[in-house]
Motif scaffolding. Structure first.
Motif, PDB file in Angstrom:
ATOM      1  N   MET A  71       1.097  -1.117   0.157  1.00 37.50           N
ATOM      2  CA  MET A  71      -0.228  -0.135   0.017  1.00 37.50           C
ATOM      3  C   MET A  71       1.139   1.489  -0.030  1.00 37.50           C
ATOM      4  SD  MET A  71      -2.874   0.878   2.423  1.00 37.50           S
ATOM      5  CE  MET A  71      -3.876  -0.796   2.176  1.00 37.50           C
ATOM      6  N   THR A  72       0.765   2.614  -0.954  1.00 39.81           N
ATOM      7  CA  THR A  72       1.121   3.063  -1.078  1.00 39.81           C
ATOM      8  C   THR A  72       0.757   4.465   0.029  1.00 39.81           C
ATOM      9  OG1 THR A  72       1.724   3.134  -3.296  1.00 39.81           O
ATOM     10  CG2 THR A  72       1.680   5.875  -2.581  1.00 39.81           C
ATOM     11  N   ILE A  73       1.052   4.753   1.092  1.00 46.28           N
ATOM     12  CA  ILE A  73       0.488   5.349   1.922  1.00 46.28           C
ATOM     13  C   ILE A  73       1.435   6.982   2.504  1.00 46.28           C
ATOM     14  CG2 ILE A  73       0.503   5.644   4.798  1.00 46.28           C
ATOM     15  CD1 ILE A  73       0.261   2.773   4.849  1.00 46.28           C
ATOM     16  N   GLU A  74       1.217   8.272   2.557  1.00 50.11           N
ATOM     17  CA  GLU A  74       2.040   8.836   2.843  1.00 50.11           C
ATOM     18  C   GLU A  74       1.384   9.926   3.914  1.00 50.11           C
ATOM     19  OE1 GLU A  74       3.034  13.400   0.668  1.00 50.11           O
ATOM     20  OE2 GLU A  74       1.862  11.611   0.145  1.00 50.11           O
ATOM     21  N   ILE A  75       1.993   9.929   5.291  1.00 47.30           N
ATOM     22  CA  ILE A  75       1.794  10.991   6.263  1.00 47.30           C
ATOM     23  C   ILE A  75       1.767  11.977   6.174  1.00 47.30           C
ATOM     24  CG2 ILE A  75       1.979  10.654   8.879  1.00 47.30           C
ATOM     25  CD1 ILE A  75       2.315   7.984   8.926  1.00 47.30           C
ATOM     26  N   LEU A  76       1.380  13.030   6.336  1.00 47.19           N
ATOM     27  CA  LEU A  76       0.759  14.499   6.034  1.00 47.19           C
ATOM     28  C   LEU A  76       0.870  15.180   7.221  1.00 47.19           C
ATOM     29  CD1 LEU A  76      -2.100  14.218   3.450  1.00 47.19           C
ATOM     30  CD2 LEU A  76       0.526  13.783   3.006  1.00 47.19           C
ATOM     31  N   ALA A  77       0.712  14.888   8.674  1.00 50.72           N
ATOM     32  CA  ALA A  77       0.431  15.544   9.819  1.00 50.72           C
ATOM     33  C   ALA A  77       2.228  15.399  10.833  1.00 50.72           C
ATOM     34  CB  ALA A  77       0.163  15.933  10.072  1.00 50.72           C
ATOM     35  N   GLU A  78       3.285  16.039  11.312  1.00 50.18           N
ATOM     36  CA  GLU A  78       3.824  14.730  12.222  1.00 50.18           C
ATOM     37  C   GLU A  78       2.890  14.847  13.436  1.00 50.18           C
ATOM     38  OE1 GLU A  78       7.341  18.310  12.896  1.00 50.18           O
ATOM     39  OE2 GLU A  78       7.594  17.755  11.321  1.00 50.18           O
ATOM     40  N   GLU A  79       3.569  13.956  14.198  1.00 50.60           N
ATOM     41  CA  GLU A  79       3.118  14.228  15.753  1.00 50.60           C
ATOM     42  C   GLU A  79       3.402  14.788  16.336  1.00 50.60           C
ATOM     43  OE1 GLU A  79       1.877  10.451  16.710  1.00 50.60           O
ATOM     44  OE2 GLU A  79       1.602  11.476  14.776  1.00 50.60           O
ATOM     45  N   GLY A  80       1.948  15.121  16.858  1.00 52.68           N
ATOM     46  CA  GLY A  80       2.461  16.787  18.125  1.00 52.68           C
ATOM     47  C   GLY A  80       1.624  17.688  17.730  1.00 52.68           C
ATOM     48  N   ALA A  81       1.698  17.779  16.105  1.00 49.73           N
ATOM     49  CA  ALA A  81       1.399  19.304  15.421  1.00 49.73           C
ATOM     50  C   ALA A  81      -0.082  19.099  16.075  1.00 49.73           C
ATOM     51  CB  ALA A  81       1.509  19.032  13.814  1.00 49.73           C
ATOM     52  N   MET A  82      -0.965  20.793  16.053  1.00 50.16           N
ATOM     53  CA  MET A  82      -1.851  21.416  16.210  1.00 50.16           C
ATOM     54  C   MET A  82      -2.681  21.149  14.316  1.00 50.16           C
ATOM     55  SD  MET A  82      -4.661  21.783  17.570  1.00 50.16           S
ATOM     56  CE  MET A  82      -4.243  22.262  18.976  1.00 50.16           C
ATOM     57  N   ALA A  83      -3.429  20.421  14.745  1.00 42.53           N
ATOM     58  CA  ALA A  83      -4.000  20.392  12.761  1.00 42.53           C
ATOM     59  C   ALA A  83      -5.144  21.455  12.571  1.00 42.53           C
ATOM     60  CB  ALA A  83      -4.582  18.967  12.352  1.00 42.53           C
ATOM     61  N   ALA A  84      -5.280  21.830  11.929  1.00 38.21           N
ATOM     62  CA  ALA A  84      -6.753  22.357  11.526  1.00 38.21           C
ATOM     63  C   ALA A  84      -7.709  21.605  11.536  1.00 38.21           C
ATOM     64  CB  ALA A  84      -7.231  23.714  10.814  1.00 38.21           C
ATOM     65  N   ALA A  85      -9.149  22.239  11.792  1.00 37.53           N
ATOM     66  CA  ALA A  85     -10.619  21.015  10.729  1.00 37.53           C
ATOM     67  C   ALA A  85      -9.797  21.316   9.494  1.00 37.53           C
ATOM     68  CB  ALA A  85     -11.865  21.833  11.670  1.00 37.53           C
ATOM     69  N   GLY A  86     -10.461  20.074   9.087  1.00 40.24           N
ATOM     70  CA  GLY A  86     -10.612  19.873   7.773  1.00 40.24           C
ATOM     71  C   GLY A  86      -9.008  19.297   6.730  1.00 40.24           C
ATOM     72  N   THR A  87      -8.313  19.438   7.324  1.00 41.14           N
ATOM     73  CA  THR A  87      -6.401  19.551   7.596  1.00 41.14           C
ATOM     74  C   THR A  87      -6.711  17.647   6.949  1.00 41.14           C
ATOM     75  OG1 THR A  87      -5.715  20.404   9.344  1.00 41.14           O
ATOM     76  CG2 THR A  87      -4.367  19.163   7.928  1.00 41.14           C
ATOM     77  N   ALA A  88      -5.669  17.612   6.652  1.00 38.27           N
ATOM     78  CA  ALA A  88      -5.375  15.875   5.515  1.00 38.27           C
ATOM     79  C   ALA A  88      -4.257  15.141   6.073  1.00 38.27           C
ATOM     80  CB  ALA A  88      -5.293  16.076   3.865  1.00 38.27           C
ATOM     81  N   LEU A  89      -4.557  14.100   6.875  1.00 38.04           N
ATOM     82  CA  LEU A  89      -3.469  13.646   8.451  1.00 38.04           C
ATOM     83  C   LEU A  89      -2.538  12.788   7.163  1.00 38.04           C
ATOM     84  CD1 LEU A  89      -5.408  13.305  10.768  1.00 38.04           C
ATOM     85  CD2 LEU A  89      -3.970  15.687  10.401  1.00 38.04           C
ATOM     86  N   MET A  90      -3.112  11.687   6.118  1.00 39.11           N
ATOM     87  CA  MET A  90      -2.542  10.496   5.251  1.00 39.11           C
ATOM     88  C   MET A  90      -2.929  10.520   4.340  1.00 39.11           C
ATOM     89  SD  MET A  90      -2.751   6.353   7.050  1.00 39.11           S
ATOM     90  CE  MET A  90      -1.476   7.107   8.373  1.00 39.11           C
ATOM     91  N   ARG A  91      -2.375   9.978   3.383  1.00 38.55           N
ATOM     92  CA  ARG A  91      -2.979   9.939   2.408  1.00 38.55           C
ATOM     93  C   ARG A  91      -3.024   8.222   2.031  1.00 38.55           C
ATOM     94  NH1 ARG A  91      -1.560  14.811   0.043  1.00 38.55           N
ATOM     95  NH2 ARG A  91      -3.318  16.326   0.002  1.00 38.55           N
ATOM     96  N   LEU A  92      -3.904   7.282   0.728  1.00 35.52           N
ATOM     97  CA  LEU A  92      -2.982   5.866   0.722  1.00 35.52           C
ATOM     98  C   LEU A  92      -4.080   5.448  -0.685  1.00 35.52           C
ATOM     99  CD1 LEU A  92      -5.096   3.605   3.566  1.00 35.52           C
ATOM    100  CD2 LEU A  92      -4.432   6.730   3.571  1.00 35.52           C
ATOM    101  N   ALA A  93      -3.020   4.397  -0.731  1.00 33.77           N
ATOM    102  CA  ALA A  93      -4.149   4.315  -1.738  1.00 33.77           C
ATOM    103  C   ALA A  93      -3.479   2.986  -2.043  1.00 33.77           C
ATOM    104  CB  ALA A  93      -3.297   4.782  -2.946  1.00 33.77           C
ATOM    105  N   GLY A  94      -4.203   0.872  -2.307  1.00 35.17           N
ATOM    106  CA  GLY A  94      -4.019   0.402  -2.261  1.00 35.17           C
ATOM    107  C   GLY A  94      -4.737  -0.829  -2.338  1.00 35.17           C
ATOM    108  N   ASN A  95      -4.749  -2.215  -2.230  1.00 32.06           N
ATOM    109  CA  ASN A  95      -5.774  -2.707  -1.926  1.00 32.06           C
ATOM    110  C   ASN A  95      -7.176  -2.189  -0.707  1.00 32.06           C
ATOM    111  OD1 ASN A  95      -7.621  -5.585  -0.880  1.00 32.06           O
ATOM    112  ND2 ASN A  95      -6.823  -5.886  -2.392  1.00 32.06           N
ATOM    113  N   ALA A  96      -8.769  -2.543  -1.973  1.00 31.66           N
ATOM    114  CA  ALA A  96      -9.706  -1.949  -1.485  1.00 31.66           C
ATOM    115  C   ALA A  96      -9.892  -2.867  -0.451  1.00 31.66           C
ATOM    116  CB  ALA A  96     -10.885  -1.963  -1.947  1.00 31.66           C
ATOM    117  N   ARG A  97      -9.865  -4.332  -0.199  1.00 32.72           N
ATOM    118  CA  ARG A  97     -10.380  -4.937   1.395  1.00 32.72           C
ATOM    119  C   ARG A  97      -9.619  -4.499   2.100  1.00 32.72           C
ATOM    120  NH1 ARG A  97     -12.092 -11.178  -0.937  1.00 32.72           N
ATOM    121  NH2 ARG A  97     -13.182 -10.725  -2.027  1.00 32.72           N
TER     122      ARG A  97
END
Length: 286
Positions: free
Chosen positions: A75-101
């Protein structure tokens, strides 16, 4: 895969046990995702975005990644936010692509973990800010069994420091220990004679302070004292040992407690009562 290690925490074992619970491994008819297997073709692929629905302090994304990779190592996974960071509402935290099941089967375990840990981190940050920088915030041992290392990790992401990790790394003498030992001084003396180096002693009266210090306590926990009594206790201790205030601390009271001159304020509700963060995961067929 993102490197994630915590002393005393086995990530592989946690992922295995959590998925096994959700899949019903070892139970009659268990061991598989009935819905995904019956509805989704084996070769279907999804993309997905995990995002925050409210403002949150982020914690647990590398663990979520481990759930998805366990079921689809490619699976392709991209983590977009650092641990401990403040994320505003609507912030993308992770993107992923792979097997649906794989995504659908791992989704709840991954989300539960991130929602729980981010909820703790978010509440912790609120308490840290409410101290006004006048005292260090500590967590407690009031954790869900089996999740202590993760929950205490989340409080660190929120800006707190960890109190003792368990029963092994410090003596904490509380009222029941004092009751059996016959007094604060005697309880501390016994711990000192046993060779314990770090001795935290709880006191709920001012007249217990000197006996505890004389016997060798090197950290005093002032339990359920109002701010006026805390200030008096701080003056009596006069910097001889670190001072912690505890008991009934809320967002509304922690500022006044921190302003009394104590070094630490410990709050059990950080791990005991934090609500889950509102974090979602939406999928799109590829």
């Amino acid at each position: 895969m993102s490197a994630f290690t915590l002393p005393g925490f086995d990530l592989d074992a946690f992922v295995s046990a959590t998925l096994a619970e959700d899949l019903g491994e070892g139970l009659p008819g268990g061991g598989h995702d009935v819905t995904a297997e019956s509805v989704i073709a084996p070769d279907t692929r999804f993309s997905g975005v995990m995002d925050s629905r409210d403002a949150v302090v982020v914690a647990g994304l590398p663990i979520a990644e481990a759930f998805f990779r366990r079921l689809d190592p490619d699976m392709t996974i991209e983590i977009l936010a650092e641990e401990g960071a403040m994320a505003a509402a609507g912030t993308a935290l992770m993107r992923l692509a792979g097997n649906a099941r794989a995504m659908l089967t791992a989704e709840r375990c991954a989300l539960n973990t991130v929602q729980h840990l981010s909820g703790i981190a978010t509440m912790t940050r609120q308490y840290v800010e409410a101290t006004g920088g006048k005292a260090v915030l500590l967590d407690t041992r009031k954790t869900i069994p089996g999740l202590r290392h993760l929950e205490k990790y989340a409080t660190r992401m929120g800006g707190a420091q960890n109190h003792r990790m368990g029963l092994w790394d410090a003596a904490m003498i509380k009222d029941n220990h004092v009751l059996v030992a016959g007094g604060v001084g005697e309880a501390v003396r016994r711990a000192r004679e046993a060779g314990v180096e770090r001795i935290i002693c709880e006191v709920d009266r001012l007249d217990q302070i000197e006996p505890a210090l004389a016997a060798g306590a090197n950290h005093l926990l002032l339990d359920n004292m109002a701010p006026a009594m805390l200030r008096e206790a701080v003056a009596l201790i006069a910097g001889r040992v670190p001072i912690e205030a505890s008991g009934g601390v809320t967002l509304q009271t922690i500022g006044a407690i921190a302003a009394t001159g104590v070094d630490y304020v410990s709050v059990g509700r950080l791990t005991q009562s934090a609500p889950a963060a509102d974090i979602g995961l939406d999928f799109t067929p590829l």
